[in-house]
Design a protein around this motif. Structure first.
Motif, short mmCIF file in Angstrom:
data_model
loop_
_atom_site.label_atom_id
_atom_site.label_comp_id
_atom_site.label_asym_id
_atom_site.label_seq_id
_atom_site.Cartn_x
_atom_site.Cartn_y
_atom_site.Cartn_z
N ASP A 282 0.83 -1.22 0.00
CA ASP A 282 0.00 0.00 0.00
C ASP A 282 0.85 1.25 0.00
OD1 ASP A 282 -2.28 -1.63 0.10
OD2 ASP A 282 -2.24 -1.68 2.29
N GLY A 283 1.98 1.20 -0.72
CA GLY A 283 2.83 2.37 -0.87
C GLY A 283 3.73 2.65 0.31
N MET A 284 3.76 1.75 1.30
CA MET A 284 4.58 1.98 2.48
C MET A 284 5.57 0.84 2.68
SD MET A 284 1.90 3.59 5.23
CE MET A 284 3.26 3.95 6.32
N LEU A 285 6.77 1.19 3.19
CA LEU A 285 7.78 0.19 3.50
C LEU A 285 7.55 -0.35 4.91
CD1 LEU A 285 11.11 1.66 2.08
CD2 LEU A 285 9.78 -0.27 1.18
N ASN A 286 7.70 -1.66 5.06
CA ASN A 286 7.49 -2.31 6.35
C ASN A 286 8.70 -3.19 6.67
OD1 ASN A 286 4.34 -1.86 6.85
ND2 ASN A 286 4.66 -2.30 4.69
N ASN A 287 9.00 -3.29 7.94
CA ASN A 287 10.12 -4.11 8.42
C ASN A 287 9.56 -5.23 9.28
OD1 ASN A 287 12.30 -5.17 9.98
ND2 ASN A 287 13.50 -3.36 9.48
N MET A 288 9.91 -6.47 8.93
CA MET A 288 9.42 -7.61 9.70
C MET A 288 10.60 -8.49 10.12
SD MET A 288 6.86 -10.68 8.52
CE MET A 288 5.47 -9.58 8.20
N GLU A 289 10.65 -8.87 11.39
CA GLU A 289 11.69 -9.78 11.86
C GLU A 289 11.24 -11.23 11.64
OE1 GLU A 289 12.54 -8.86 15.90
OE2 GLU A 289 13.50 -6.94 15.44
N TYR A 290 12.21 -12.11 11.49
CA TYR A 290 11.86 -13.51 11.26
C TYR A 290 12.92 -14.42 11.88
CZ TYR A 290 15.34 -13.39 7.46
OH TYR A 290 16.49 -13.27 6.72
N ASP A 291 12.50 -15.67 12.10
CA ASP A 291 13.44 -16.71 12.55
C ASP A 291 14.00 -17.45 11.34
OD1 ASP A 291 13.08 -16.27 15.37
OD2 ASP A 291 11.12 -17.23 15.18
N TYR A 292 13.10 -17.78 10.40
CA TYR A 292 13.49 -18.47 9.17
C TYR A 292 12.69 -17.91 8.00
CZ TYR A 292 15.77 -22.08 11.99
OH TYR A 292 16.58 -22.76 12.87
N VAL A 293 13.29 -17.96 6.82
CA VAL A 293 12.60 -17.59 5.60
C VAL A 293 12.61 -18.79 4.65
CG1 VAL A 293 12.82 -16.28 3.44
CG2 VAL A 293 12.90 -15.09 5.61
N ILE A 294 11.44 -19.14 4.14
CA ILE A 294 11.36 -20.10 3.03
C ILE A 294 11.05 -19.27 1.79
CG2 ILE A 294 10.10 -22.03 2.04
CD1 ILE A 294 9.51 -23.02 4.84
N SER A 295 11.97 -19.24 0.86
CA SER A 295 11.85 -18.35 -0.29
C SER A 295 11.52 -19.12 -1.58
CB SER A 295 13.15 -17.57 -0.51
OG SER A 295 13.10 -16.86 -1.72
N THR A 296 10.47 -18.67 -2.26
CA THR A 296 10.18 -19.15 -3.62
C THR A 296 10.41 -18.03 -4.64
OG1 THR A 296 7.83 -18.57 -3.44
CG2 THR A 296 8.45 -20.79 -2.76
N ILE A 297 11.04 -16.94 -4.18
CA ILE A 297 11.40 -15.84 -5.07
C ILE A 297 12.36 -16.37 -6.14
CG2 ILE A 297 12.64 -13.63 -5.21
CD1 ILE A 297 11.72 -13.11 -2.32
N PRO A 298 12.20 -15.97 -7.41
CA PRO A 298 13.17 -16.41 -8.43
C PRO A 298 14.60 -16.19 -7.95
CG PRO A 298 11.36 -15.26 -9.48
CD PRO A 298 11.15 -15.13 -7.99
N LEU A 299 15.41 -17.22 -8.03
CA LEU A 299 16.74 -17.23 -7.42
C LEU A 299 17.60 -16.01 -7.79
CD1 LEU A 299 18.23 -19.06 -5.47
CD2 LEU A 299 19.18 -20.28 -7.43
N PRO A 300 17.67 -15.60 -9.06
CA PRO A 300 18.48 -14.41 -9.38
C PRO A 300 17.99 -13.15 -8.66
CG PRO A 300 17.96 -15.64 -11.37
CD PRO A 300 17.11 -16.22 -10.29
N GLU A 301 16.67 -13.01 -8.51
CA GLU A 301 16.12 -11.85 -7.81
C GLU A 301 16.48 -11.90 -6.32
OE1 GLU A 301 12.00 -10.99 -8.42
OE2 GLU A 301 12.06 -11.60 -10.54
N LEU A 302 16.42 -13.09 -5.76
CA LEU A 302 16.74 -13.23 -4.34
C LEU A 302 18.17 -12.78 -4.05
CD1 LEU A 302 15.96 -14.34 -1.51
CD2 LEU A 302 16.97 -16.52 -2.24
#
Length: 339
Positions: free
Chosen positions: A140-160
């Motif tokens: 919604d046009g705003m930047l947000n910061n989120m903490e995490y313990d683990y990330v499971i990423s399905t983002i295209p590998l080059p973008e990641l």
């Protein structure tokens, strides 16, 4: 001609002191099916799908996607001498009774939410900070910061790789830039017709027809269309930003209707509606050196123990939907084993 070419190839390889090598897609197919069949079908279809010559594509793609290992294997199955079903020719599927294949994702979301999980839709990841355990995303046009313990990423590998902070060294960014995807424009036709064909998929190698594959969802499940109606998904290989990607739906409709007519399907008067869905990173392109770049990237990511990649895009792995889902379960098990 295909049979003669195939069996003459067997004789040549039998008496040749050198074994044929499987380096390119062209090598793999001609070594198993002969040059005639390769020229008739495999070469034009693959060039259409990938947008490059098949001799620039790794043999790995053929080894994974073509289960029948030779023309002889095809003939044995044709005459029912060999009856086992190869994995890419499964005849029966479990399919959602309503809502289409997307119902699987919806059901997963319902389970996540039932356990108190939160799903942020229409949120774009901007930065991943594995050392801090933080992700920056916009919504919604705003930047947000989120903490995490683990990330499971399905983002295209080059973008990641490009969004990780601190910024990855140039050698890894260069490796990421050498891993590319082929885009797909799915052109959907809603039709005032009960059925177009008996096939779930039809593959089209002809270069003068814009789509490389036709899918009829009604053949997966009758609940995929209202009674007496059907639909077609015409899959058009392209690259993001090219003419096929950018063209308006009306222009694509005319191209597709003309292509269908050349195949014997005159559906213009049966058309109720049409629309497009675009997938930017649909197919990872297995260039001849892709393994070198992929290995380098995973060596870099291995330092982040709180980051797990999975899925077709996230692993740069040409897998099917069931395998992509399995990689998700394995990613979850991977994390649970560490807790």
């Amino acid at each position: 001609m295909c049979g003669f070419d195939y069996f003459s190839g067997i004789l040549k390889r039998t008496f040749s002191p050198l074994s044929p090598s499987d380096i390119t897609f062209e090598d793999w197919v001609t070594n198993r099916f002969g040059k005639a069949l390769y020229s008739i079908y495999f070469a034009p279809y693959s060039a259409k799908l990938w947008g490059v010559s098949p001799n620039l594509i790794s043999a790995d793609w053929a080894d994974y996607r073509i289960t029948l290992t030779s023309l002889w294997d095809v003939l044995l199955r044709l005459f029912k001498i060999k009856k086992d079903t190869p994995t890419t020719y499964i005849k029966n599927f479990y399919y959602p009774k309503s809502g289409g294949i997307g119902r699987i994702s919806e059901r997963i979301a319902e389970v996540i939410q039932s356990y108190g999980g939160t799903i942020h839709l229409n949120a774009t990841v901007k930065e991943l900070q594995p050392e801090k355990g933080a992700v920056i995303y916009s919504k919604d046009g705003m930047l947000n910061n989120m903490e995490y313990d683990y990330v499971i990423s399905t983002i295209p590998l080059p973008e990641l790789i490009r969004m990780i902070r601190p910024i990855a060294p140039n050698e890894y960014l260069d490796a990421a830039s050498n891993l590319t995807f082929r885009s797909i424009r799915f052109f959907n036709l809603c039709l005032n017709k009960e059925r177009v064909s008996e096939n779930t998929w039809i593959y089209i190698p002809q270069q003068d027809i814009p789509f490389f594959r036709i899918q009829e969802p009604g053949n997966w499940s009758k609940s995929s269309a209202p009674a007496g109606k059907t639909s077609l998904i015409l899959e058009i290989a392209c690259n993001k930003g090219d003419d096929l990607w950018n063209a308006d739906d009306k222009s694509i409709y005319k191209l597709c209707i003309d292509g269908l007519k050349r195949m014997g399907f005159d559906l213009e008067d049966e058309t109720i509606d049409y629309f497009s869905v675009r997938a930017e990173c649909a197919y990872p392109i297995y260039t001849l050196d892709y393994k070198t770049h992929l290995k380098k990237i995973f060596e870099f990511l291995a330092q982040y123990k709180n980051l797990v990649c999975c899925g077709r895009q996230g692993l740069f792995w040409y897998n099917a939907m069931d395998e992509a889902m399995r990689s998700g379960f394995e990613a979850a098990d991977n994390i649970l084993d560490r807790i």
